[in-house]
Design a protein around this motif. Sequence first.
Motif, PDB file in Angstrom:
ATOM      1  N   ASP A  58      36.625  22.461  35.549  1.00 22.08           N
ATOM      2  CA  ASP A  58      36.488  22.425  37.006  1.00 22.08           C
ATOM      3  C   ASP A  58      35.058  22.238  37.500  1.00 22.08           C
ATOM      4  O   ASP A  58      34.856  21.941  38.675  1.00 22.08           O
ATOM      5  CB  ASP A  58      37.045  23.735  37.606  1.00 22.08           C
ATOM      6  N   ILE A  59      34.064  22.421  36.634  1.00 23.95           N
ATOM      7  CA  ILE A  59      32.683  22.442  37.116  1.00 23.95           C
ATOM      8  C   ILE A  59      32.128  21.034  37.339  1.00 23.95           C
ATOM      9  O   ILE A  59      31.351  20.803  38.273  1.00 23.95           O
ATOM     10  CB  ILE A  59      31.768  23.272  36.171  1.00 23.95           C
ATOM     11  N   ARG A  60      32.537  20.068  36.524  1.00 23.17           N
ATOM     12  CA  ARG A  60      32.030  18.691  36.679  1.00 23.17           C
ATOM     13  C   ARG A  60      32.429  18.131  38.035  1.00 23.17           C
ATOM     14  O   ARG A  60      33.578  18.228  38.429  1.00 23.17           O
ATOM     15  CB  ARG A  60      32.540  17.775  35.572  1.00 23.17           C
ATOM     16  N   GLN A  61      31.447  17.571  38.737  1.00 22.50           N
ATOM     17  CA  GLN A  61      31.652  16.942  40.051  1.00 22.50           C
ATOM     18  C   GLN A  61      32.069  17.930  41.143  1.00 22.50           C
ATOM     19  O   GLN A  61      32.536  17.523  42.206  1.00 22.50           O
ATOM     20  CB  GLN A  61      32.670  15.793  39.950  1.00 22.50           C
ATOM     21  N   SER A  62      31.927  19.220  40.887  1.00 22.18           N
ATOM     22  CA  SER A  62      32.272  20.205  41.916  1.00 22.18           C
ATOM     23  C   SER A  62      31.056  20.481  42.805  1.00 22.18           C
ATOM     24  O   SER A  62      29.908  20.277  42.403  1.00 22.18           O
ATOM     25  CB  SER A  62      32.754  21.506  41.268  1.00 22.18           C
ATOM     26  N   HIS A  63      31.336  20.950  44.019  1.00 19.14           N
ATOM     27  CA  HIS A  63      30.297  21.369  44.953  1.00 19.14           C
ATOM     28  C   HIS A  63      30.220  22.891  44.884  1.00 19.14           C
ATOM     29  O   HIS A  63      31.209  23.581  45.153  1.00 19.14           O
ATOM     30  CB  HIS A  63      30.630  20.877  46.363  1.00 19.14           C
ATOM     31  N   CYS A  64      29.051  23.406  44.494  1.00 15.52           N
ATOM     32  CA  CYS A  64      28.913  24.832  44.169  1.00 15.52           C
ATOM     33  C   CYS A  64      27.937  25.525  45.117  1.00 15.52           C
ATOM     34  O   CYS A  64      26.923  24.941  45.517  1.00 15.52           O
ATOM     35  CB  CYS A  64      28.398  25.021  42.741  1.00 15.52           C
ATOM     36  N   LEU A  65      28.241  26.784  45.407  1.00 11.28           N
ATOM     37  CA  LEU A  65      27.378  27.634  46.214  1.00 11.28           C
ATOM     38  C   LEU A  65      27.008  28.857  45.394  1.00 11.28           C
ATOM     39  O   LEU A  65      27.878  29.613  44.959  1.00 11.28           O
ATOM     40  CB  LEU A  65      28.118  28.057  47.496  1.00 11.28           C
ATOM     41  N   ASP A  66      25.707  29.047  45.147  1.00 12.09           N
ATOM     42  CA  ASP A  66      25.196  30.225  44.442  1.00 12.09           C
ATOM     43  C   ASP A  66      24.598  31.119  45.517  1.00 12.09           C
ATOM     44  O   ASP A  66      23.464  30.935  45.953  1.00 12.09           O
ATOM     45  CB  ASP A  66      24.152  29.796  43.405  1.00 12.09           C
ATOM     46  N   LEU A  67      25.402  32.086  45.987  1.00 11.94           N
ATOM     47  CA  LEU A  67      25.113  32.771  47.247  1.00 11.94           C
ATOM     48  C   LEU A  67      23.971  33.789  47.167  1.00 11.94           C
ATOM     49  O   LEU A  67      23.191  33.911  48.093  1.00 11.94           O
ATOM     50  CB  LEU A  67      26.384  33.432  47.771  1.00 11.94           C
ATOM     51  N   PHE A  68      23.899  34.552  46.109  1.00  9.54           N
ATOM     52  CA  PHE A  68      22.785  35.493  45.921  1.00  9.54           C
ATOM     53  C   PHE A  68      22.046  34.984  44.681  1.00  9.54           C
ATOM     54  O   PHE A  68      22.149  35.563  43.610  1.00  9.54           O
ATOM     55  CB  PHE A  68      23.307  36.912  45.708  1.00  9.54           C
ATOM     56  N   ALA A  69      21.316  33.880  44.831  1.00 12.03           N
ATOM     57  CA  ALA A  69      20.890  33.089  43.672  1.00 12.03           C
ATOM     58  C   ALA A  69      20.001  33.860  42.699  1.00 12.03           C
ATOM     59  O   ALA A  69      20.168  33.739  41.489  1.00 12.03           O
ATOM     60  CB  ALA A  69      20.200  31.814  44.131  1.00 12.03           C
ATOM     61  N   GLY A  70      19.026  34.636  43.208  1.00 11.81           N
ATOM     62  CA  GLY A  70      18.155  35.380  42.294  1.00 11.81           C
ATOM     63  C   GLY A  70      17.449  34.475  41.310  1.00 11.81           C
ATOM     64  O   GLY A  70      16.681  33.592  41.684  1.00 11.81           O
TER      65      GLY A  70
END
Length: 197
Positions: free
Chosen positions: A55-67
Amino acid sequence: MAKAKPVKKATAATGQIRLIGGQWRGRKLPVLNSEGLRPTTDRIKETLFNWLMFDIRQSHCLDLFAGSGSLGFEALSRGAAEVVLIEKDASVAKQLVQNLASLPAAPGQVIHKDALAFLQTPARAFDVVFLDPPFHQQLLPQACQLLEANGWLSEDAQIYIEREQTSPLLLPLNWRLLKDKQAGQVSYQLYQREAVQ
């Protein structure tokens, strides 16, 4: 009159994260020493990205508390179409920008903003969201509700949550648990959003 305690700020880079898969596998990125910053361990990260393998390839991702950016950068290395990293500490956000610039043409963006404030700005839908907030600050319940209520999630988005085992978890009713593991005092789960009928 008592003196106010100085706020502990991020200091010079004293650690590093390692990308464990994808095009930048083995690359090490510097991490600032900042209060509450707790990069996801390689073992947990490997489990998570095995869960997201298809599922990760070509997905749009949000790293909300990125650190440290450990999860967002790993997603970029593994072919995510886009990763947006949200970080409220200015020094930590600056380090994220530098690390992102060291990954050639990585489709990422760093936003220096409080995560809960960010979730109250105009939304667009993400396919994968990483939620790994600082422990013992009760940030998860509100973040989860804002993600769902304000339109940040695609119809069948996947949401990764990493938290201390004792942390209460109040989730939207349409989030279905896919995976659930523990490592020491850390509990981590993968949920899938189901469209509201």
